[in-house]
Design a protein around this motif. Structure first.
Motif, short mmCIF file in Angstrom:
data_model
loop_
_atom_site.label_atom_id
_atom_site.label_comp_id
_atom_site.label_asym_id
_atom_site.label_seq_id
_atom_site.Cartn_x
_atom_site.Cartn_y
_atom_site.Cartn_z
N MET A 190 0.87 -1.17 0.00
CA MET A 190 0.00 0.00 0.00
C MET A 190 0.91 1.22 0.00
N SER A 191 1.00 1.87 -1.13
CA SER A 191 1.95 2.96 -1.28
C SER A 191 1.35 4.30 -0.89
N TYR A 192 2.07 5.05 -0.03
CA TYR A 192 1.74 6.45 0.17
C TYR A 192 2.19 7.17 -1.10
N ALA A 193 1.42 7.00 -2.16
CA ALA A 193 1.83 7.50 -3.47
C ALA A 193 1.68 9.01 -3.57
N VAL A 194 0.61 9.52 -2.96
CA VAL A 194 0.27 10.94 -3.07
C VAL A 194 0.29 11.52 -1.65
N PHE A 214 16.29 19.24 11.33
CA PHE A 214 16.69 20.42 10.55
C PHE A 214 15.87 20.44 9.27
N GLY A 215 15.63 21.63 8.76
CA GLY A 215 14.90 21.75 7.51
C GLY A 215 13.49 21.19 7.59
N ASP A 216 12.98 20.74 6.46
CA ASP A 216 11.65 20.15 6.39
C ASP A 216 11.64 19.06 5.32
N ARG A 217 10.47 18.57 4.99
CA ARG A 217 10.37 17.44 4.06
C ARG A 217 9.82 17.84 2.69
N ARG A 218 9.90 19.12 2.40
CA ARG A 218 9.30 19.58 1.15
C ARG A 218 10.09 19.20 -0.09
N SER A 219 11.33 18.73 0.09
CA SER A 219 12.10 18.30 -1.08
C SER A 219 11.71 16.89 -1.53
N TYR A 220 10.91 16.18 -0.71
CA TYR A 220 10.49 14.84 -1.13
C TYR A 220 8.99 14.63 -1.02
N GLN A 221 8.29 15.29 -0.10
CA GLN A 221 6.83 15.21 -0.09
C GLN A 221 6.26 16.24 -1.07
N MET A 222 5.04 16.02 -1.51
CA MET A 222 4.47 16.83 -2.59
C MET A 222 4.08 18.23 -2.14
N ASP A 223 4.15 19.16 -3.08
CA ASP A 223 3.77 20.54 -2.86
C ASP A 223 2.24 20.64 -2.84
N PRO A 224 1.63 21.14 -1.75
CA PRO A 224 0.16 21.13 -1.65
C PRO A 224 -0.61 21.77 -2.81
N ASN A 226 -0.27 21.32 -5.90
CA ASN A 226 -0.20 20.52 -7.13
C ASN A 226 -1.23 19.39 -7.15
N ALA A 227 -1.96 19.31 -8.25
CA ALA A 227 -2.95 18.24 -8.45
C ALA A 227 -2.54 17.30 -9.56
N ARG A 228 -2.13 17.81 -10.71
CA ARG A 228 -1.74 16.92 -11.82
C ARG A 228 -0.57 16.04 -11.42
N GLU A 229 0.32 16.58 -10.59
CA GLU A 229 1.46 15.80 -10.12
C GLU A 229 1.01 14.57 -9.34
N ALA A 230 -0.12 14.69 -8.66
CA ALA A 230 -0.64 13.55 -7.89
C ALA A 230 -0.92 12.37 -8.80
N LEU A 231 -1.45 12.64 -9.97
CA LEU A 231 -1.74 11.56 -10.92
C LEU A 231 -0.45 10.93 -11.43
N ARG A 232 0.56 11.76 -11.65
CA ARG A 232 1.85 11.21 -12.10
C ARG A 232 2.44 10.30 -11.03
N GLU A 233 2.39 10.74 -9.78
CA GLU A 233 2.92 9.93 -8.68
C GLU A 233 2.17 8.61 -8.57
N ILE A 256 -8.30 15.64 -4.72
CA ILE A 256 -7.23 14.76 -5.18
C ILE A 256 -7.67 13.31 -5.12
N ILE A 257 -8.35 12.93 -4.03
CA ILE A 257 -8.89 11.56 -3.94
C ILE A 257 -9.79 11.29 -5.14
N TYR A 258 -10.64 12.25 -5.47
CA TYR A 258 -11.56 12.07 -6.61
C TYR A 258 -10.79 11.90 -7.91
N ARG A 259 -9.79 12.75 -8.13
CA ARG A 259 -9.01 12.66 -9.38
C ARG A 259 -8.27 11.33 -9.48
N VAL A 260 -7.66 10.91 -8.38
CA VAL A 260 -6.93 9.64 -8.40
C VAL A 260 -7.90 8.48 -8.63
#
Length: 324
Positions: A190-194, A214-224, A226-233, A256-260
């Motif tokens: 079960m992938s945390y894909a989005v 230190f820092g945050d997780r924005r370099s690997y978690q998705m930018d809020p 973005n919607a089309r990116e969710a489908l790519r992921e 996003i749930i609906y689009r996926v």
């Protein structure tokens, strides 16, 4: 006054009529209950920002899971707090790690319940990030080997499903290949894909002691935004072998749930995360919202958006209400 022939209120007149034409149903079988396990014995430690949720020692966790199973909840997902943390999160994939021991204890006592394990390093690393740090950056490819080792160690301990949440590129493929090589081709992913870099994770990070140092997780978690990116992921993870696709968080991302759901022909899970849970609990505690109605409405909206499964800290309450 002349009304049209069709009057929508005719089918809302009483509860039996409303039930007969109801379009969306929330079921106990839809629920996955997140649980936190830590070292020690006889521990049931309240989580201050998540009312009615606890960090359990393994013995107390088993007692809790017996009660969960009696309610008919089919599955749990485990998050571990290790005895010690280090740069590479070695307790995440240790044979005697906290999650590995917890799985074995659960399967000895409640073998029927589905045990899903979170596969990530953030709870186990001294820096709190989800991957290997090199030169101050997350090394994506170096992390994949450790995630694969962690997933295999969970399967060896008896996990029924693994759920990678790290958001490293290619991790589903790495985990699928490692599981298959090790004789676990039957174990689903079960992938945390989005998974968005959301502000709604705060209470969870207290519960799992997993805030980045230190820092945050924005370099690997998705930018809020973005919607089309969710489908790519989601499409990438399906192509790599994911059996279930997750969207996280849920309530701020119903679109996003609906689009996926429209794009992906796999079961869709949604994580009703700690911040969503805690803000409702705060409003309920202040008497601003009625608990049963508002929780069922919120969770039904997640189903209506297209989720097949919901990870939620309200699982016990929902199971009780739906059984009444």
């Amino acid at each position: 006054m002349h009304f049209p022939q069709y009057r929508p209120r005719r089918l809302r007149r009483n509860e039996n009529l409303r039930r007969m034409v109801r379009e969306t149903f929330l079921r106990i079988d839809d629920l996955i209950y997140p649980l936190f396990v830590q070292p020690g014995k006889g521990i049931k430690e309240p989580i201050s920002s998540m009312p009615d949720n606890y960090r359990f020692s393994i013995d107390e966790l088993v007692k809790e899971i017996k009660d969960i199973y009696k309610l008919g909840i089919p599955a749990i997902i485990l998050f571990g707090i290790p005895e010690k943390k280090d740069e590479l999160g070695t307790e995440a994939y240790a044979k005697d790690g906290i999650i590995q021991r917890a799985i074995k204890a659960i399967k000895d006592s409640v073998p029927e319940i589905i045990v899903i394990t979170d596969v990530c390093l953030c709870e186990y690393t001294s820096h709190g990030h989800c991957g290997v740090i090199k030169n101050g950056q997350i090394d994506n490819d170096a992390t994949l080997e450790l995630l694969a080792k962690e997933a295999v160690s969970h399967a060896e301990a008896g996990a029924d499903m693994v759920a990678p949440s790290d958001m490293m590129d290619g991790r589903v493929k790495a985990i699928r290949e490692a599981l298959d090589r090790s004789g676990f081709s039957h174990i689903p992913i079960m992938s945390y894909a989005v998974k968005y870099a959301s502000a709604f994770y705060g209470p969870f990070r207290e519960a799992a002691e997993s805030a980045p140092q230190f820092g945050d997780r924005r370099s690997y978690q998705m930018d809020p935004p973005n919607a089309r990116e969710a489908l790519r992921e989601a499409e990438l993870d399906v192509g790599e072998g994911a059996d279930i696709i997750m969207v996280k968080p849920a309530l701020p991302y119903l679109d996003i749930i609906y689009r996926v759901r429209q794009a992906i022909n796999r079961p869709i899970a949604a994580y009703n995360v700690s911040g969503e849970f805690s803000m409702l609990k705060a409003a309920i505690a202040n008497g601003w919202l009625e608990e049963k109605r508002v929780v069922l409405e919120a969770l039904t909206s997640i189903k209506r958006a297209g989720a097949d499964l919901i990870l939620t800290y309200f699982a016990k309450e929902i199971a009780t209400w739906l059984s009444e």
